[in-house]
Scaffold this motif. Structure first.
Motif, mmCIF file in Angstrom:
data_model
loop_
_atom_site.group_PDB
_atom_site.id
_atom_site.type_symbol
_atom_site.label_atom_id
_atom_site.label_comp_id
_atom_site.label_asym_id
_atom_site.label_seq_id
_atom_site.Cartn_x
_atom_site.Cartn_y
_atom_site.Cartn_z
ATOM 1 N N ARG A 136 0.833 -1.210 0.000
ATOM 2 C CA ARG A 136 0.000 0.000 0.000
ATOM 3 C C ARG A 136 0.866 1.257 0.000
ATOM 4 N NH1 ARG A 136 -3.350 -2.861 3.661
ATOM 5 N NH2 ARG A 136 -2.386 -1.773 5.425
ATOM 6 N N ALA A 137 1.961 1.217 0.796
ATOM 7 C CA ALA A 137 2.861 2.374 0.851
ATOM 8 C C ALA A 137 3.539 2.609 -0.497
ATOM 9 C CB ALA A 137 3.906 2.163 1.944
ATOM 10 N N LEU A 138 3.973 1.513 -1.135
ATOM 11 C CA LEU A 138 4.611 1.638 -2.450
ATOM 12 C C LEU A 138 3.609 2.101 -3.502
ATOM 13 C CD1 LEU A 138 6.826 -1.603 -2.411
ATOM 14 C CD2 LEU A 138 7.612 0.761 -2.183
ATOM 15 N N TRP A 139 2.374 1.645 -3.382
ATOM 16 C CA TRP A 139 1.330 2.022 -4.335
ATOM 17 C C TRP A 139 1.047 3.526 -4.257
ATOM 18 C CZ3 TRP A 139 -0.877 -0.437 -8.296
ATOM 19 C CH2 TRP A 139 -2.061 0.086 -8.847
ATOM 20 N N ARG A 140 0.967 4.025 -2.981
ATOM 21 C CA ARG A 140 0.756 5.464 -2.783
ATOM 22 C C ARG A 140 1.916 6.271 -3.345
ATOM 23 N NH1 ARG A 140 0.039 4.472 2.759
ATOM 24 N NH2 ARG A 140 -2.039 3.684 3.256
ATOM 25 N N LYS A 141 3.144 5.769 -3.118
ATOM 26 C CA LYS A 141 4.312 6.474 -3.603
ATOM 27 C C LYS A 141 4.332 6.490 -5.120
ATOM 28 C CE LYS A 141 7.868 6.287 -0.952
ATOM 29 N NZ LYS A 141 9.078 5.874 -0.212
ATOM 30 N N GLY A 142 3.871 5.372 -5.728
ATOM 31 C CA GLY A 142 3.812 5.298 -7.185
ATOM 32 C C GLY A 142 2.812 6.261 -7.778
ATOM 33 N N ASP A 143 1.694 6.487 -7.049
ATOM 34 C CA ASP A 143 0.684 7.452 -7.509
ATOM 35 C C ASP A 143 1.198 8.889 -7.388
ATOM 36 O OD1 ASP A 143 -0.958 5.378 -8.021
ATOM 37 O OD2 ASP A 143 -2.122 5.516 -6.168
#
Length: 313
Positions: free
Chosen positions: A306-313
């Motif tokens: 989830r943290a990586l997904w947010r960072k990717g967005d």
């Protein structure tokens, strides 16, 4: 050398890299750098994920945070001297600096042992008394346990540097490792070291030794509880929550016991074996613990994604 009558104390010690492979130290430093990087990034990631994820604010992950902080401390204690030898052949370390490094290495090792015991207790309560788990291990209780763990490690090892400082040393100043270790320094003394040996053995057995015994007892009680569960699925699900902790216990205790035995009884053990066991004890657990918990804990994996997904967005 400082001279005072018959009292000799070296101004510095000489640390060693890997015996017989000095010419390859630059190449050997590559896997060491990789392990240190994994340990630093992995443990920082664990702390970041637990801090950011509200659902992980429970005893199991609070203790995991303590383990990550302790592992970071161990890495930061040994990294400067180890890479200093491999990269720049900086073998010299001041006497007081060596005692300071030794104190922090041993204290953090004892703290890690106690944290692993606290984690075993948490697993026992969670499996044997699941309904009472939140009331037994409250946030206040976890904080008190953490403070007690730190206090025990700090106080029990406080006399060690002073016991070493009172000794008279021989002209030999070569240590066996790229870090300072109590038995290693103690064996360079020309004086009677019975007090050091006795105190070191008593403290080791009464702290790390007792921790290990209570961890084993915790798992005996856990297995006894699990056997009484109704279905095989429930049994496997309960044991699966302990796999990460069991791996962390084995990775920490096996090299630690091995290194202690080598320094006290293994005079004929090759220097290379002694060195490899020492590095395994101090570098491998901090590097492997974040990997073990990231692989086995679905909660940490999901929070990381989830943290990586947010960072990717």
């Amino acid at each position: 050398w400082e001279f005072n009558g018959s009292f000799y104390q070296p101004s510095a010690f000489l640390m060693m890299g890997i015996p017989g492979l000095e010419a390859l130290h630059h190449w050997i430093s590559i896997p060491f750098c990789a392990l240190y990087l994994v340990a630093l990034l992995g443990n920082c990631m664990i702390l970041f994920i637990i801090k950011r994820t509200q659902s992980l604010h429970e005893p199991m992950y609070y203790f995991l945070s303590m383990l990550a902080v302790t592992d970071l401390g161990l890495v930061l204690c040994t990294l400067p001297t180890t890479l200093g030898i491999f990269w720049f052949n900086l073998q010299r370390i001041g006497f007081d600096a060596c005692l300071t490094q030794m104190y922090f290495i041993h204290t953090l090792s004892f703290i890690e042992s106690s944290v692993l015991l606290a984690m075993a207790f948490d697993r026992f309560v969670a499996i044997s008394h699941p309904l009472r788990h939140p009331s037994i291990l409250t946030k206040t209780t976890v904080i008190k346990i953490g403070l007690a763990i730190v206090l025990r490690g700090v106080v029990s090892l406080l006399p060690i540097p002073f016991l070493l400082k009172r000794l008279t040393y021989c002209r030999k100043t070569e240590l066996s490792h790229s870090f300072c270790f109590h038995p290693d320094i103690m064996n360079l003394a020309c004086a009677d070291i019975k007090v050091n040996v006795l105190y070191g053995m008593v403290i080791l057995l009464s702290t790390v030794g007792m921790d290990f015994i209570f961890i084993v007892l915790s798992y005996i009680l856990i297995i006894k509880t699990v056997i009484g569960l109704a279905t095989k699925e429930e049994c496997l699900k309960a044991l699966n929550t302990c796999v990460s902790h069991i791996c962390a216990v084995l990775v920490f205790f096996i090299p630690m016991i091995g290194l202690s035995m080598i320094h006290r009884f293994g005079k004929d053990v090759p220097a290379l074996v002694n060195t490899l066991v020492a590095y395994t004890y101090l570098i491998i657990p901090p590097a492997l613990n974040p990997i073990i918990y990231s692989i086995k804990s679905s909660h940490i994996r999901e929070a990381l994604l989830r943290a990586l997904w947010r960072k990717g967005d």
